[in-house]
Design a protein around this motif. Structure first.
Motif, mmCIF file in Angstrom:
data_model
loop_
_atom_site.group_PDB
_atom_site.id
_atom_site.type_symbol
_atom_site.label_atom_id
_atom_site.label_comp_id
_atom_site.label_asym_id
_atom_site.label_seq_id
_atom_site.Cartn_x
_atom_site.Cartn_y
_atom_site.Cartn_z
ATOM 1 N N SER A 25 6.904 9.359 4.063
ATOM 2 C CA SER A 25 8.043 9.358 3.146
ATOM 3 C C SER A 25 8.395 7.955 2.699
ATOM 4 C CB SER A 25 9.249 10.019 3.831
ATOM 5 O OG SER A 25 8.953 11.345 4.208
ATOM 6 N N ALA A 26 8.392 6.999 3.642
ATOM 7 C CA ALA A 26 8.764 5.624 3.311
ATOM 8 C C ALA A 26 7.783 4.987 2.338
ATOM 9 C CB ALA A 26 8.862 4.785 4.582
ATOM 10 N N ILE A 27 6.502 5.242 2.503
ATOM 11 C CA ILE A 27 5.511 4.656 1.599
ATOM 12 C C ILE A 27 5.674 5.213 0.192
ATOM 13 C CG2 ILE A 27 3.040 4.540 1.090
ATOM 14 C CD1 ILE A 27 2.556 4.151 4.082
ATOM 15 N N PRO A 77 -2.705 4.865 9.704
ATOM 16 C CA PRO A 77 -1.828 5.746 8.931
ATOM 17 C C PRO A 77 -1.316 5.124 7.639
ATOM 18 C CG PRO A 77 -1.294 5.895 11.255
ATOM 19 C CD PRO A 77 -2.258 4.753 11.113
ATOM 20 N N VAL A 78 -1.098 3.811 7.627
ATOM 21 C CA VAL A 78 -0.625 3.156 6.406
ATOM 22 C C VAL A 78 -1.711 3.202 5.338
ATOM 23 C CG1 VAL A 78 0.166 0.984 5.400
ATOM 24 C CG2 VAL A 78 0.967 1.668 7.671
ATOM 25 N N TYR A 79 -2.930 2.837 5.706
ATOM 26 C CA TYR A 79 -4.045 2.892 4.757
ATOM 27 C C TYR A 79 -4.259 4.316 4.276
ATOM 28 C CZ TYR A 79 -8.736 2.863 2.829
ATOM 29 O OH TYR A 79 -9.800 3.039 1.984
ATOM 30 N N ALA A 133 -4.016 5.693 0.496
ATOM 31 C CA ALA A 133 -5.209 6.270 -0.135
ATOM 32 C C ALA A 133 -4.903 7.655 -0.690
ATOM 33 C CB ALA A 133 -6.353 6.339 0.880
ATOM 34 N N PHE A 134 -4.117 8.424 0.062
ATOM 35 C CA PHE A 134 -3.728 9.755 -0.424
ATOM 36 C C PHE A 134 -2.915 9.632 -1.713
ATOM 37 C CE2 PHE A 134 -0.709 13.209 -0.852
ATOM 38 C CZ PHE A 134 -1.525 14.322 -0.749
ATOM 39 N N LEU A 191 8.872 -3.021 9.608
ATOM 40 C CA LEU A 191 9.276 -2.257 8.430
ATOM 41 C C LEU A 191 8.428 -2.555 7.202
ATOM 42 C CD1 LEU A 191 13.157 -2.502 8.782
ATOM 43 C CD2 LEU A 191 11.800 -0.422 8.962
ATOM 44 N N ALA A 192 7.787 -3.715 7.166
ATOM 45 C CA ALA A 192 7.070 -4.143 5.962
ATOM 46 C C ALA A 192 5.989 -3.170 5.504
ATOM 47 C CB ALA A 192 6.473 -5.532 6.182
ATOM 48 N N PRO A 193 5.129 -2.620 6.377
ATOM 49 C CA PRO A 193 4.097 -1.688 5.892
ATOM 50 C C PRO A 193 4.671 -0.422 5.266
ATOM 51 C CG PRO A 193 3.570 -2.483 8.092
ATOM 52 C CD PRO A 193 4.984 -2.887 7.815
#
Length: 280
Positions: A62-64, A119-121, A125-126, A204-206
């Protein structure tokens, strides 16, 4: 497949498994520890209960979406997909060479195995793939998810659509105070406030990008927010990651959350400023 339980106002001591994800009615006011490690989302009449690991991944997805300037619909699509593909766990295996939250495949160009297991990558990508789908912002959740995933079971995403909508609404801040976790209070002494603030910025940055963290009176940490929705999104993310970040309490506006309580957000006697999330 079962149907997700939509909880009425009366608390029913019933749990339900849907697609491997545990759902149930939050035990408000319980004196036992059965809710320790559980995170609850309650939007309208729907209650979704996840493990703390699932909740951390849901809050990241959600955050991304917020960081990328995408609407809540994107988070709903991402969450429905991850619920179906991995039950919101960062799986180290799957069908053929499928890996991670979205069961992405190295052989299909999603990245290296190491990247997919980040998970960030994987989430970025999604979303990169989602934005290439024509008219994705107006497509139904299950159709948009299928356009990205090309699953052999395209209708499966619909099973999780209601839960994904509730999670997205709470975790992107559109449903205030709708997400909480019941966790053990951090046992270790907190590091100095300045070092803690720096660690929080890095954590928090990612998810959100650059986030300002101030050291306020009494060495409390304050995170200014640009809008009420973003404030609740940040507050919910902090709650989801509280065990890893050593957070025992979060206050935003007139509501406070405490790790040891299973009662969710309560009216706070020491309210935070309207534009800052305060961490204890």
């Amino acid at each position: 497949m079962g149907v997700v339980k939509r909880a009425a106002a009366v608390v029913v001591p019933l749990a339900l498994v849907v697609g491997g994800v545990w759902y149930g009615v939050s035990r408000h006011g319980s004196s036992d520890d059965k809710t320790l490690g559980q995170c609850t989302t309650k939007v309208g009449r729907l209650t979704v209960v996840l493990t703390d690991e699932q909740a951390r991944n849901a809050s990241l997805i959600s955050a991304i979406a917020i960081r990328r300037g995408m609407p809540a619909h994107a988070a709903t699509i991402g969450l429905a997909t991850a619920l179906q593909e991995s039950k919101l766990y960062n799986l180290r295996g799957g069908d053929r060479d499928s890996l991670g939250l979205f069961q992405q495949r190295h052989s299909q160009g999603w990245g290296t195995p190491q990247q997919i297991l980040d998970p960030v990558y994987a989430t970025n990508a999604f979303y990169d793939a989602l934005t290439k789908v024509p008219n994705w912002t107006t497509l139904p959740v299950t159709e948009a998810a299928q356009e990205v995933q090309r699953s052999g079971y395209p209708s499966a995403y619909a099973v999780y659509e209601g839960d994904a909508r509730a999670l997205a609404s709470a975790l992107t801040g559109y449903s205030p105070a709708a997400f909480w976790c019941h966790l053990p209070k951090p046992g270790a002494a907190a590091p100095p406030a300045i070092r803690r603030a720096a660690g929080l910025r890095d954590s928090l940055a990612p998810a959100f990008g650059a986030v300002e963290v101030r050291v306020g009176s009494g060495s409390r940490l304050e995170l200014p927010t640009s809008s009420t929705a973003r404030g609740w999104a940040v507050a919910s993310y902090l709650v989801a990651h509280a065990a890893q970040l050593g957070i025992s309490s979060v206050v935003y506006r007139d509501r406070g959350w405490s790790a040891e309580s299973n009662r969710g957000w309560q009216h706070a006697s020491d309210s935070a400023s309207a534009d800052s999330v305060v961490i204890g």
